[in-house]
Design a protein around this motif. Structure first.
Motif, mmCIF file in Angstrom:
data_model
loop_
_atom_site.group_PDB
_atom_site.id
_atom_site.type_symbol
_atom_site.label_atom_id
_atom_site.label_comp_id
_atom_site.label_asym_id
_atom_site.label_seq_id
_atom_site.Cartn_x
_atom_site.Cartn_y
_atom_site.Cartn_z
ATOM 1 N N MET A 111 -9.275 15.650 -38.350
ATOM 2 C CA MET A 111 -9.465 15.712 -37.018
ATOM 3 C C MET A 111 -10.718 16.111 -36.660
ATOM 4 S SD MET A 111 -8.265 15.956 -33.658
ATOM 5 C CE MET A 111 -7.043 14.973 -34.043
ATOM 6 N N CYS A 112 -11.327 17.404 -37.373
ATOM 7 C CA CYS A 112 -12.447 17.810 -36.841
ATOM 8 C C CYS A 112 -13.631 16.971 -37.205
ATOM 9 C CB CYS A 112 -12.698 19.101 -37.859
ATOM 10 S SG CYS A 112 -11.958 20.581 -37.069
ATOM 11 N N ARG A 113 -13.410 15.870 -38.278
ATOM 12 C CA ARG A 113 -14.676 15.187 -38.317
ATOM 13 C C ARG A 113 -14.544 13.835 -37.353
ATOM 14 N NH1 ARG A 113 -12.851 13.078 -44.171
ATOM 15 N NH2 ARG A 113 -13.754 15.081 -45.503
ATOM 16 N N ASN A 114 -13.381 13.581 -36.689
ATOM 17 C CA ASN A 114 -13.468 12.869 -35.365
ATOM 18 C C ASN A 114 -13.961 13.594 -34.243
ATOM 19 O OD1 ASN A 114 -12.181 11.007 -37.022
ATOM 20 N ND2 ASN A 114 -10.326 10.723 -35.732
ATOM 21 N N TYR A 115 -13.407 14.772 -34.077
ATOM 22 C CA TYR A 115 -14.376 15.602 -33.013
ATOM 23 C C TYR A 115 -15.589 15.592 -33.180
ATOM 24 C CZ TYR A 115 -15.304 19.639 -30.088
ATOM 25 O OH TYR A 115 -15.947 20.508 -29.271
ATOM 26 N N LEU A 116 -16.139 16.021 -34.290
ATOM 27 C CA LEU A 116 -17.705 16.016 -34.354
ATOM 28 C C LEU A 116 -18.533 14.859 -34.062
ATOM 29 C CD1 LEU A 116 -17.870 18.628 -37.625
ATOM 30 C CD2 LEU A 116 -18.214 19.199 -34.993
ATOM 31 N N ASN A 117 -17.721 13.929 -34.798
ATOM 32 C CA ASN A 117 -18.213 12.490 -34.445
ATOM 33 C C ASN A 117 -18.249 11.932 -33.049
ATOM 34 O OD1 ASN A 117 -19.140 12.213 -37.244
ATOM 35 N ND2 ASN A 117 -17.329 11.127 -37.808
ATOM 36 N N ILE A 168 -9.439 8.463 -26.992
ATOM 37 C CA ILE A 168 -10.186 9.661 -26.221
ATOM 38 C C ILE A 168 -8.998 10.628 -25.800
ATOM 39 C CG2 ILE A 168 -11.574 10.321 -24.218
ATOM 40 C CD1 ILE A 168 -13.070 7.522 -24.432
ATOM 41 N N TYR A 169 -7.885 10.082 -25.175
ATOM 42 C CA TYR A 169 -6.952 10.844 -24.688
ATOM 43 C C TYR A 169 -6.170 11.586 -25.650
ATOM 44 C CZ TYR A 169 -2.327 12.484 -23.064
ATOM 45 O OH TYR A 169 -1.303 13.078 -22.718
ATOM 46 N N ALA A 170 -6.106 10.894 -26.939
ATOM 47 C CA ALA A 170 -5.248 11.551 -28.072
ATOM 48 C C ALA A 170 -6.371 12.644 -28.644
ATOM 49 C CB ALA A 170 -4.986 10.539 -29.299
ATOM 50 N N LEU A 171 -7.519 12.148 -28.855
ATOM 51 C CA LEU A 171 -8.368 13.309 -29.395
ATOM 52 C C LEU A 171 -8.321 14.283 -28.613
ATOM 53 C CD1 LEU A 171 -10.519 13.827 -31.560
ATOM 54 C CD2 LEU A 171 -12.284 12.827 -30.118
ATOM 55 N N ASN A 172 -8.601 14.157 -27.106
ATOM 56 C CA ASN A 172 -8.845 15.543 -26.288
ATOM 57 C C ASN A 172 -7.539 16.266 -26.410
ATOM 58 O OD1 ASN A 172 -10.072 16.824 -24.447
ATOM 59 N ND2 ASN A 172 -8.821 15.935 -22.597
ATOM 60 N N ARG A 173 -6.310 15.766 -26.527
ATOM 61 C CA ARG A 173 -4.996 16.450 -26.590
ATOM 62 C C ARG A 173 -5.054 17.255 -27.817
ATOM 63 N NH1 ARG A 173 -1.036 12.303 -26.899
ATOM 64 N NH2 ARG A 173 -1.362 12.525 -29.340
ATOM 65 N N GLU A 174 -5.508 16.696 -28.862
ATOM 66 C CA GLU A 174 -5.254 17.146 -30.120
ATOM 67 C C GLU A 174 -6.352 18.610 -30.327
ATOM 68 O OE1 GLU A 174 -3.103 16.939 -32.656
ATOM 69 O OE2 GLU A 174 -1.967 16.107 -31.264
ATOM 70 N N ALA A 204 -15.438 21.426 -41.732
ATOM 71 C CA ALA A 204 -15.934 20.225 -42.250
ATOM 72 C C ALA A 204 -16.797 20.841 -43.722
ATOM 73 C CB ALA A 204 -16.931 19.612 -41.294
ATOM 74 N N ALA A 205 -17.542 21.967 -43.384
ATOM 75 C CA ALA A 205 -18.541 22.373 -44.603
ATOM 76 C C ALA A 205 -17.215 22.672 -45.685
ATOM 77 C CB ALA A 205 -19.092 23.538 -44.096
ATOM 78 N N GLN A 206 -16.402 23.259 -45.404
ATOM 79 C CA GLN A 206 -15.291 23.631 -46.411
ATOM 80 C C GLN A 206 -14.961 22.642 -47.111
ATOM 81 O OE1 GLN A 206 -12.490 25.949 -44.309
ATOM 82 N NE2 GLN A 206 -13.717 28.230 -44.843
ATOM 83 N N ASP A 207 -14.477 21.350 -46.232
ATOM 84 C CA ASP A 207 -13.987 20.121 -46.810
ATOM 85 C C ASP A 207 -14.942 19.571 -47.894
ATOM 86 O OD1 ASP A 207 -11.926 18.224 -47.120
ATOM 87 O OD2 ASP A 207 -13.057 17.091 -45.566
#
Length: 131
Positions: free
Chosen positions: A1-7, A27-33, A48-51
């Motif tokens: 999820m965070c990778r998508n958000y950062l990208n 966009i709607y699903a990403l924004n909701r999550e 992301a750094a921990q990953d």
């Protein structure tokens, strides 16, 4: 999820217009999550750094494990898993008291050797079959 958000955090901006229905759904699903998980850019960068660190550690562990396997295979080929790969082999015979015993023997001279010379080899009597 965070990778998508950062990208894709730029497409969450109010001024971005989706190019098609699939993109609008994404966009709607990403924004909701992002809102549901209360994600921020800072949180996602830490996650992301921990990953990346865990992935790197996994890669290092895999490389080390592979190295161990390669060394074990090389060691087995250099002398120990079968009696055809070294100059020594196990021999089973009757001793002076008619007991069956195992001893290591030098294949080139047929002379008894220290049993440690055959260590790592399976005890079989394929080289000297007579008792």
């Amino acid at each position: 999820m965070c990778r998508n958000y950062l990208n894709d955090k730029d497409i969450l901006a109010k001024t971005y217009t989706a190019e098609n229905t699939d993109e609008a759904k994404y966009i709607y699903a990403l924004n909701r999550e992002v809102k549901y998980r209360t994600l921020t850019q800072y949180k996602c960068e830490i996650l992301a750094a921990q990953d990346r660190k865990e992935i790197a550690q996994g890669i290092v562990a895999a490389v080390v494990a592979l190295g161990v396997v390669v060394l074990a295979v090389a060691a087995a080929g250099a002398g120990g898993s079968n009696n055809y790969s070294s100059g020594y082999a196990w021999d089973q015979f009757y001793d002076g008291n008619y007991n069956l015993v195992w001893c290591c023997r030098d294949k080139s001279t047929d002379q008894l050797a220290y049993n440690s010379a055959c260590s790592g080899q399976y005890q079989n009597d394929n080289t000297w079959t007579g008792k």
